[in-house]
Write a protein that holds these residues in place. Sequence first.
Motif, short mmCIF file in Angstrom:
data_model
loop_
_atom_site.label_atom_id
_atom_site.label_comp_id
_atom_site.label_asym_id
_atom_site.label_seq_id
_atom_site.Cartn_x
_atom_site.Cartn_y
_atom_site.Cartn_z
N CYS A 142 19.91 6.07 5.53
CA CYS A 142 20.49 7.18 4.76
C CYS A 142 19.57 7.69 3.66
O CYS A 142 19.63 8.88 3.31
CB CYS A 142 21.82 6.73 4.13
SG CYS A 142 23.12 6.43 5.34
N VAL A 145 17.53 10.65 4.53
CA VAL A 145 18.39 11.83 4.66
C VAL A 145 18.68 12.40 3.28
O VAL A 145 18.60 13.62 3.05
CB VAL A 145 19.69 11.47 5.39
CG1 VAL A 145 20.63 12.66 5.43
CG2 VAL A 145 19.40 10.97 6.79
N TYR A 149 17.55 15.95 1.81
CA TYR A 149 18.54 16.89 1.32
C TYR A 149 18.24 17.28 -0.12
O TYR A 149 18.40 18.45 -0.52
CB TYR A 149 19.94 16.27 1.42
CG TYR A 149 21.06 17.29 1.27
CD1 TYR A 149 21.39 18.11 2.33
CD2 TYR A 149 21.74 17.42 0.08
CE1 TYR A 149 22.40 19.05 2.21
CE2 TYR A 149 22.75 18.35 -0.06
CZ TYR A 149 23.08 19.17 1.01
OH TYR A 149 24.07 20.10 0.88
N LEU A 176 19.68 13.41 10.42
CA LEU A 176 21.15 13.39 10.47
C LEU A 176 21.70 12.75 11.73
O LEU A 176 22.74 12.06 11.67
CB LEU A 176 21.69 14.80 10.30
CG LEU A 176 21.58 15.38 8.89
CD1 LEU A 176 22.09 16.81 8.86
CD2 LEU A 176 22.37 14.53 7.89
N SER A 180 24.97 10.19 11.61
CA SER A 180 25.98 11.22 11.76
C SER A 180 27.40 10.71 11.61
O SER A 180 28.33 11.48 11.40
CB SER A 180 25.83 11.89 13.14
OG SER A 180 25.97 10.90 14.16
N CYS A 185 27.33 12.68 5.67
CA CYS A 185 26.49 13.41 6.64
C CYS A 185 27.26 14.58 7.24
O CYS A 185 26.69 15.65 7.48
CB CYS A 185 26.03 12.45 7.74
SG CYS A 185 24.87 11.21 7.16
#
Length: 811
Positions: A142, A145, A149, A176, A180, A185
Motif C-alpha cells: 500500500c 500506492v 497518490y 492499485l 484493490s 483503494c
Amino acid sequence: MARKSKLNLLELYSEENKDQIYENVFAEIESFELPLGTSLRSVYDDQPNAHQRFMEKLDACIRNHDREIEKMCNFHHQGFVDAITELLKVRADAGKLKVQVTDTNRRLQDAGKEVIAQTEEIIRCRIQQRNITTVVEKLQLCLPVLEMYSKLKEQMNVKRYYSALKTMEQLENTYLPRVSQYRFCQIMIENLPKLREEIKEISMSDLKDFLESIRKHSDKIGETAMKQAQQQKTFNTALQKQNNVNYGRNMYVINGRVPEPKYEITFKRTLEEEDEHEEEVLTAHDLVDFSPVYRCLHIYSVLGDGETFENYYRKQRRKQARLVLQPQSSMHETVEGYRRYFSQIVGFFVVEDHILHVTQGLVTRAYTDELWNMALSKIIAVLRTHTSYCTDPDLVLELKNLIVVFADTLQGYGFPVNRLFDLLFEIRDQYNETLLKKWAGLFRDIFEADNYSPIPVANEEEYKIVISKFPFQDPELDKQSFPKKLPMSQSVPQIYIQVKEFIYASLKFSESLHRSSTEIDDMLRKSTNLLLTRTLSSCLQNLIKKPHIGLTELVQIIINTTHLEQACKYLEDFITNITNISQETVHTARLYGLSTFKDARHAAEGEIYTKLNQKIDEFIQLADYDWTMSEPAGRASGYLMDLINFLRSTFQVFTHLPGKVAQTACMSACQHLSTSLMQMLLDSELKQISMGAVQQFNLDVIQCELFASSEPVPGFHGDTLQLAFIDLRQLLDLFMVWDWSTYLADYGQPTSKYLRVNPSTALTLLEKMKDTSKKNNIFAQFRKNDRDKQKLIETVVKQLRSLVNGMSQHT
C-alpha cells in the motif's frame, strides 16, 4: 380408454360371466386405481338385484383377506419376541458404559485444562504474528500506492497535468490492482475519473484562454509576418536589380515570380553601420504562448479523447476564422481598415501553419487547405464588394500593394494565392475606371481654363519650356523671330502631360504583379487607349457641344486635336521606353489616339457647320421684306450685307484650318443660305409677292453670288461655289425675263436653260404673284392693254399644274 373398454366388456358378457366381472372389479379396488365410479356404475346398472349380489361377493372377499393377515402375523410373532428380549439385555450394559465414559471424560477434562490454556496462548500469539506479517506485507504493497497518490496530488497542485495523467496511469495499471480489495483503494479508484475530468476541464480552460489570446494577437502576428514578407521582397528586388545592373540589363519588372523560401514569423529590425548588420528576430513564441495547446493535445491524447479535442479545436478555429473574415462596414474608407483586415487573416493562418508543423494530427494539410479555400472565397467576395465603393485611385493603389504583400506572405507559408492575383486584375480594371474618372475631371478643368488662343512665347526660354512639355516641331515657326505664337492653345501641352501622368499612374498598379514586360506593356496600352478613346474623347465631344463654344473656339479645338494626334507616336515611344517592348512586336497593341482625335475633329467640324448655319438663320430672321412693294429699293438688303460681312470675317479665321475643312464650311454655308432664301420665297404663310419684291430679292441673290465668286476660301475651282445659288438664279431669271415659253418648251431636256427650276416651285411662286395681281392691280395694264397676256398666265398656270400632276403620277 382402458375403463371404456372394460365397460364395453361388461355389456357384452352374458349373465353366466357375472362372477368373473365382480372379480375384476375387486381387483381394481385392491389395486387402488381411481376413480372407481365407472366400475361401480357397471355393477349397479346391470340388474335390480345386482347390488345385493355384489355386497355378498364383497363380504366373502374381505373374509379371505382377514384370514391371510392372521396367518402372516402368526408366522412372524416369535422373532419379534426374541428381538425384544435381546434389547432389554443390552440396555443394562449401555448404562454401565455411559457411567464409565462420563468419568473418563471428567478426568480427561481436568487434565487438559492447563494444556488447553497454553495451547490457546500459543494460538493467539501465532495469530498475532501472522497478522503482523500480513500487515507488514500489505503495508509494503500500500505504501507505493499512497506515495504515488501523494505524488499525483502534488502534481495537480503545481499544474503538471500531463505528469499527473502518467501517474494516474501507473496507479491504475500497476499499483492499485495489487491492493484493490482495500476500501481506501476503492476511494482512490473512484476519485481518479474525477481527477481526469478536472484535468480535462482545466486544460480545456487553458485552451480557451489560448484561443482568446491568439484571437487578440492575430493582427500583431499578421502585421509582423507581412513586414517580414515585405522586407524579404524588398531584399529580393534589390538583389535582382543589382544582378540586372551587373549584367547590363535595365529591366523594369522581374519576368516571373521569384520563389521565396518558407519562413517563420519574424520581425527584423536592421541597422546599418559601416556594412555591419544587427538583427533582432522575434519568433511566434515571443508573441503567443503555444504551450496550452500542446499540453491540452497531450492530455487528451493520453486520455484517449484526442479526436474530441481535435474536433473542438477545429470547430473553434473555424468560428474564429469566420469572425476574422467578417470585415468592418467602413473598411473601404481607409487603407488602415484593409491593413487590419489582412493582418488578422495572415495572423490566423500563420498560427494554423505553426500548429500544423509542431503537432501531429491536430491540424492537417487537408484541413488547412480546406480552411484557406473557404477563407479565400470569402476574402475575394469581401474585396469585390468593398473595392466597388472605392472612388479614390490612390486608395485603390494602396489596397493593391497591401494585397500583393498579403498574397506574398501567405504564399511563403505554402498557401495558393493565384486567385488573389486574378482578383488584382479585376481590381486593376476598377483602378483604371477610377483613374479615368479622375482624369476626366482633370481634362474638364483644363478645357474650362483654356482661352482657346495660340500660345504666345516672348523669348527662347519660354519656347523651350513649352516644347519640353509637348513634342512640337515646326521648322517654319522656328525661323520666325520672337515674340511669336505657337498654333496650339495652352490645353494641348497640359493634356499631353496628363496623359503621361495617367500612364505613370496605371504603371504603378502593374508593379509587383509578377507579370512579364510584354503583359505590362499590353496593360499600359489598353488603359491608355481607354483614356484616349473614351475619357478624352467624351470630354472633347462634350466640350464641342457646349453652347458657349463659338466658331473661334471650335477652330482652335480642331487645331489642338491635330497636334494631339501627331503626338500619339511620342506617347507610344514613351510606353516603349518604360517597358522595353518594341512596337514591332507582334502582340503589341497600338494606341487609338489617331481615331479619337479624328472623331473629335470631325465633330468639331460638324459643329462649325451647324453653328454657321445657326448664325445664318439668325441673320435671315432679321430679314424684313415688303413683299407687296411696287419697285425695288435699288440696293441689297441690310441684313444680307451684314451676313456676308460676317461670313467674310469668319472665313478669314479659317485660314489655320485644313483646306478641305474651310472649303466644306464655306460650301455648307452658301448652300444653307441658298436653301433658306428659297424657303423664304416658298413659305406657306407668304400669300402674295409683287414683282418689285422679286426684283429686290434678286438684288440680294446677286450679292450672294458676288460673295461666292470672290473666293472667300481659297481652293475652289471656277464657279463651284456659285453653283450653290443656281436654283435661285434660274428661278428668279424665269420670273424676271418672263420666259415661260422657253421653260415649257425645254422642260425635261438636259440642255434646258431653266433645268434647276421645279414646276411645283414655279407654280407656287406664280400663284403668289397671281393673287397679288388681282388685289393690287399689278397686272392691271395687261388686262387693259392686252388681255391675251392674262390668258397666257392662266394657260401657264394650267400647264404647270399638269406638269406637277404628271410628276406625282410618275412618282
